[in-house]
Design a protein around this motif. Sequence first.
Motif, PDB file in Angstrom:
ATOM      1  N   ILE A  36      34.532  32.866  58.506  1.00 16.67           N
ATOM      2  CA  ILE A  36      35.364  32.258  59.553  1.00 16.67           C
ATOM      3  C   ILE A  36      34.500  31.711  60.690  1.00 16.67           C
ATOM      4  O   ILE A  36      34.692  30.585  61.139  1.00 16.67           O
ATOM      5  N   VAL A  40      34.432  27.817  61.573  1.00 18.22           N
ATOM      6  CA  VAL A  40      34.882  27.272  62.860  1.00 18.22           C
ATOM      7  C   VAL A  40      33.742  26.530  63.548  1.00 18.22           C
ATOM      8  O   VAL A  40      33.906  25.394  64.015  1.00 18.22           O
ATOM      9  N   PHE A  43      32.648  23.244  61.389  1.00 17.70           N
ATOM     10  CA  PHE A  43      33.626  22.157  61.462  1.00 17.70           C
ATOM     11  C   PHE A  43      33.685  21.567  62.871  1.00 17.70           C
ATOM     12  O   PHE A  43      33.799  20.368  63.034  1.00 17.70           O
ATOM     13  N   TYR A  47      32.722  17.781  63.205  1.00 17.93           N
ATOM     14  CA  TYR A  47      33.823  16.869  63.497  1.00 17.93           C
ATOM     15  C   TYR A  47      34.120  16.827  64.991  1.00 17.93           C
ATOM     16  O   TYR A  47      35.270  16.648  65.393  1.00 17.93           O
ATOM     17  N   SER A  60      46.843  17.838  55.208  1.00 14.81           N
ATOM     18  CA  SER A  60      47.325  19.014  55.929  1.00 14.81           C
ATOM     19  C   SER A  60      48.060  19.963  55.019  1.00 14.81           C
ATOM     20  O   SER A  60      48.689  20.903  55.474  1.00 14.81           O
ATOM     21  N   GLU A  61      48.013  19.674  53.748  1.00  9.08           N
ATOM     22  CA  GLU A  61      48.658  20.585  52.825  1.00  9.08           C
ATOM     23  C   GLU A  61      47.883  20.685  51.538  1.00  9.08           C
ATOM     24  O   GLU A  61      47.349  19.690  51.052  1.00  9.08           O
ATOM     25  N   GLU A  66      46.166  27.376  49.508  1.00  6.23           N
ATOM     26  CA  GLU A  66      46.951  28.442  50.129  1.00  6.23           C
ATOM     27  C   GLU A  66      47.073  29.636  49.173  1.00  6.23           C
ATOM     28  O   GLU A  66      46.949  30.791  49.587  1.00  6.23           O
ATOM     29  N   TRP A  69      43.707  31.537  48.980  1.00  5.73           N
ATOM     30  CA  TRP A  69      43.393  32.470  50.073  1.00  5.73           C
ATOM     31  C   TRP A  69      44.518  33.452  50.382  1.00  5.73           C
ATOM     32  O   TRP A  69      44.432  34.226  51.315  1.00  5.73           O
TER      33      TRP A  69
ATOM     34  N   ARG B 277      44.794  17.056  64.871  1.00  2.00           N
ATOM     35  CA  ARG B 277      45.173  17.168  63.472  1.00  2.00           C
ATOM     36  C   ARG B 277      46.530  17.830  63.358  1.00  2.00           C
ATOM     37  O   ARG B 277      46.890  18.668  64.173  1.00  2.00           O
ATOM     38  N   LYS B 278      47.249  17.468  62.306  1.00  2.00           N
ATOM     39  CA  LYS B 278      48.426  18.256  61.952  1.00  2.00           C
ATOM     40  C   LYS B 278      47.973  19.649  61.562  1.00  2.00           C
ATOM     41  O   LYS B 278      46.891  19.815  61.005  1.00  2.00           O
ATOM     42  N   LEU B 279      48.797  20.624  61.824  1.00  4.38           N
ATOM     43  CA  LEU B 279      48.430  21.981  61.438  1.00  4.38           C
ATOM     44  C   LEU B 279      48.328  22.068  59.916  1.00  4.38           C
ATOM     45  O   LEU B 279      49.211  21.601  59.202  1.00  4.38           O
ATOM     46  N   PHE B 280      47.259  22.678  59.439  1.00  4.71           N
ATOM     47  CA  PHE B 280      47.116  22.848  57.999  1.00  4.71           C
ATOM     48  C   PHE B 280      48.089  23.924  57.523  1.00  4.71           C
ATOM     49  O   PHE B 280      48.182  24.997  58.110  1.00  4.71           O
ATOM     50  N   GLY B 281      48.834  23.617  56.478  1.00  3.72           N
ATOM     51  CA  GLY B 281      49.752  24.609  55.883  1.00  3.72           C
ATOM     52  C   GLY B 281      50.864  25.038  56.818  1.00  3.72           C
ATOM     53  O   GLY B 281      51.112  26.230  57.003  1.00  3.72           O
ATOM     54  N   GLN B 284      53.460  27.546  55.353  1.00  2.00           N
ATOM     55  CA  GLN B 284      52.874  28.874  55.125  1.00  2.00           C
ATOM     56  C   GLN B 284      52.703  29.607  56.458  1.00  2.00           C
ATOM     57  O   GLN B 284      52.883  30.823  56.551  1.00  2.00           O
ATOM     58  N   PHE B 333      42.820  31.461  57.982  1.00  2.00           N
ATOM     59  CA  PHE B 333      42.283  30.415  57.091  1.00  2.00           C
ATOM     60  C   PHE B 333      42.877  29.049  57.427  1.00  2.00           C
ATOM     61  O   PHE B 333      42.180  28.034  57.426  1.00  2.00           O
ATOM     62  N   ASN B 334      44.166  29.014  57.718  1.00  2.00           N
ATOM     63  CA  ASN B 334      44.804  27.732  58.010  1.00  2.00           C
ATOM     64  C   ASN B 334      44.296  27.111  59.312  1.00  2.00           C
ATOM     65  O   ASN B 334      44.131  25.907  59.390  1.00  2.00           O
ATOM     66  N   THR B 336      41.334  27.516  60.548  1.00  2.00           N
ATOM     67  CA  THR B 336      39.994  27.019  60.276  1.00  2.00           C
ATOM     68  C   THR B 336      40.073  25.695  59.512  1.00  2.00           C
ATOM     69  O   THR B 336      39.359  24.745  59.819  1.00  2.00           O
ATOM     70  N   ALA B 337      40.982  25.655  58.536  1.00  2.00           N
ATOM     71  CA  ALA B 337      41.108  24.434  57.736  1.00  2.00           C
ATOM     72  C   ALA B 337      41.636  23.263  58.562  1.00  2.00           C
ATOM     73  O   ALA B 337      41.368  22.106  58.252  1.00  2.00           O
ATOM     74  N   LEU B 339      40.646  22.450  61.415  1.00  2.00           N
ATOM     75  CA  LEU B 339      39.509  21.811  62.087  1.00  2.00           C
ATOM     76  C   LEU B 339      38.806  20.814  61.165  1.00  2.00           C
ATOM     77  O   LEU B 339      38.166  19.867  61.632  1.00  2.00           O
ATOM     78  N   TYR B 340      38.927  21.034  59.855  1.00  2.00           N
ATOM     79  CA  TYR B 340      38.224  20.213  58.883  1.00  2.00           C
ATOM     80  C   TYR B 340      38.688  18.765  59.003  1.00  2.00           C
ATOM     81  O   TYR B 340      39.882  18.469  58.917  1.00  2.00           O
ATOM     82  N   GLY B 342      38.861  17.001  61.578  1.00  2.00           N
ATOM     83  CA  GLY B 342      39.566  16.710  62.817  1.00  2.00           C
ATOM     84  C   GLY B 342      38.637  15.959  63.762  1.00  2.00           C
ATOM     85  O   GLY B 342      37.564  15.501  63.379  1.00  2.00           O
ATOM     86  N   ASP B 532      45.497  11.170  62.732  1.00  2.00           N
ATOM     87  CA  ASP B 532      44.177  11.743  62.467  1.00  2.00           C
ATOM     88  C   ASP B 532      43.050  10.879  63.015  1.00  2.00           C
ATOM     89  O   ASP B 532      42.958   9.700  62.718  1.00  2.00           O
TER      90      ASP B 532
END
Lengths: 317, 542
Positions: A36, A40, A43, A47, A60-61, A66, A69, B277-281, B284, B333-334, B336-337, B339-340, B342, B532
């Motif tokens: 993690i 963090v 990325f 970015y 985003s999906e 999902e 993890w 960014r849109k929130l990942f997941g 979930q 995890f979501n 962190t993802a 940020l990818y 972004g 984005d």
Amino acid sequence: MFNIPLFPTEASTTASRVDLLFFALMGIIVFFTALIFVGVIFFSIRYRQGSRASRKGATSENLKLELVWTIIPLCITMGIFAWASKLYFDMHVPPRDAMDIYVVGKQWMWYIQHPEGNREIDELHVPLGKPVRLILTSQDVIHDFFIPAFRVKQDVIPGRYTTEWFEATKVGEYHLFCAQYCGTGHAQMVGKVIVMQPWEYEQWLSGKSSTGATMSSSGEQLFTQFGCVTCHKSDNTGRGPSLIGLFGQKVKLQTGQTVVADMDYIRESILDPTAKVVATYQPVMPTFKNQIDQAQLMQLIEYVKSLGKQQTASKGK
Amino acid sequence: MEASESTDHVNYLNNGYGVKSWLLTTDHKRIAILYLISITIFFMIGGFFALVIRLTLLSPEGTLVSADTYNKMFTMHGITMIFFFLIPSIPAVFGNFLVPMMIGARDLAFPKINLLSWYVYIVGGMFTLTAMVMGGVDTGWTFYTPFSSGYSHTNVVPTVIGVFILGFSSILTGLNFIVTIHKMRAPGLTWFRLPLFIWAHYATSVIQILGTPVIAITLALVGFERIAGVGIFDPNIGGDPILFQHLFWFYSHPAVYIMVLPAMGVVSEVVTCFSRRKLFGYRQMAFASMAIAVFGFLVWGHHMFVSGQSVYAGMAFSALSFLVAIPSAVKVFNWTATLYKGTIRFQTPVLYAFGFIGLFTIGGLTGIVLATLPVDVHVHDTYFVIAHFHYIMVGGAVMGYMAALHFWWPKMTGKLYSEGWSKLAALILFVGFNLTFFPQFILGYLGMPRRYHIYPPEFQVLNVLSTAGASILGLGYIIPFFYLMWSLRKGKTAGDNPWNAKGLEWLTSSPPPTFNFEKTPIVNEEAYAYTDGVFEEDVAGG
């Protein structure tokens, strides 16, 4: 002062097993924390605003991700659960040959009785390499008998018995802490556990902490002194049932239920005799609640236990 | 943007200045400010107790205060911080302020009940404060029986009355949120377009409504046994002391999620805004919030692995505790993802949000250690547990609170605070926090029990380290107080949307007008519809 300890001594058979599990957990923690933190930091630098790294194909999906993890942590935790449960179970079942030592906690001291009759306060002497089962109760509030070097801990509760067992693997002196907050003197309710070679322990037993009378013989004295003997006659002719061969056996009650005559049952029958009356007997026994203290109760139980070992003709009735 | 006009318009702050206009307000935004001031006061009181604790532990002989005083200090630290700061913190301040605004409503469903909840909070607080001033209480915040019901010589009854009353405030707030979220969403704002902050508050409210009555009745029973001598928990008069623990943790474990779920909601808002960014997941994440609220009710027995409960009960609670960790892991995890790929801006709110993610990860993973039965036996009631729950409550919940404070401060006050000072404070907080609580993990595994004012000398170095960290941590809380106060007088005008954030609360002016929106907004897009990588003009900063 600059000798900073970072890891506690392992001085029981349980300790190394607990530590192994702990190290496995530490491995998992370090791995996921690093994952993690690196994620963090990496990325957010790659970015960062103004960086030219490609943002193409950002989504985003991703249901697959999902699921990955969710399922991987689930499998890891269930694996840990299985491993941990086995060990936890072992930590609750003492070996059959464990020797019993009786502990009463009270604000703010530990009163310890050995079956041989030795008594000590805030110190617990035990032999090396022999499983020991502690039988614990409290006279007032909840305490907790914690020996960090053995990785064992058990709440000590008023009104019932709890047990805790260990087998020491290293001669030495170890901390004993009360771990359950119990008032003003909580931090002073500490002591030492002293692990000795078995022959040293034998010597110690006959030393100055000895009272000269075993717990069960003290119990026998109380049995006469409180008049128990007048009703609980050994030939089963008294107003109460005979206690010979009783301990650990099933007892049929007036209500038709059956209970096992264990320590808690004996204790309850002395303090609150009408709670569970044996079938065919009358609820005539008075309570001994305010006449008998926790240490004496343990002596009586030790006596009843010793009667339980006597095989007599009355058994099976 | 329209920075120049922001403070000229009539808004919720300047439409009345009298004491009455505040104390009799039914405006959810003003009530949020009332809560902000009240919980800050309680935070300072609780912080003072923490200071005494850490100073006492500098020396193994506990020379600063007596045993009784020390016992009162950690008890009152826990009671103040948990019941009077953490539980109301994000919901009562930011939830109050933002739930109606984020869903495009004029106010909460029951504005008068909202004001009532603040008064109830204050009355409860007065009882507890009075108990403290009259000599304090020494039962530990856990009020374990039979110590609390029969043996403690301190002001247990007024304290539990205070907490009992306080509970109603929590219930009323939860009730208000649930009804508001169900009935008052703007046209087009479907459930799966709601910001995660709203989902988090919905889940929190469910816990508040279902859990709080149980703690209320449990504490009432403690008071009843103490005053009337009715045997409920004390075995000497026919009670069962373990019963208390079951009832207490049935609320007090889910209460941890009351503290941390809203912080998770804040982090979702902040991370998306500052990574564009849109929130990942998204789904979930929403389900994870609800799963935490539900599973959170089934794990209370993990506080009782050494209490003498049955081995099989221990195993069941252990398995369920592992399960409740999964949705929390999914959330981390979501984020962190998200940020990818972004476009990340390092501004103060996101620094706090990153702080949350890091510290909550450590707090959560050490929670796994505690769910592991045999290891818990060793570290139960030691400093390992103290370190773990401070990582969750301070590293998690308070970091989330600080993120919220810095993210929505411009919206609430119309002012910008100093970017430089606020970044420095965030850094100091992070460093100070870790220095304070990391050594406690080691102390705990070494076997140092909690609630000890004296301890064996070999534990001293780690304790001194922890106290040194605490002084840095304290500084990290004092600095924001000053630059935020400063911003009120001298801060630059914020404008309606200084962070270029999505979300309905940013559509209205800063500070918002009394009824939030000129006309009800109509929603036709998903939450966090950040385009984005594209970045509009940045007016924040400085």
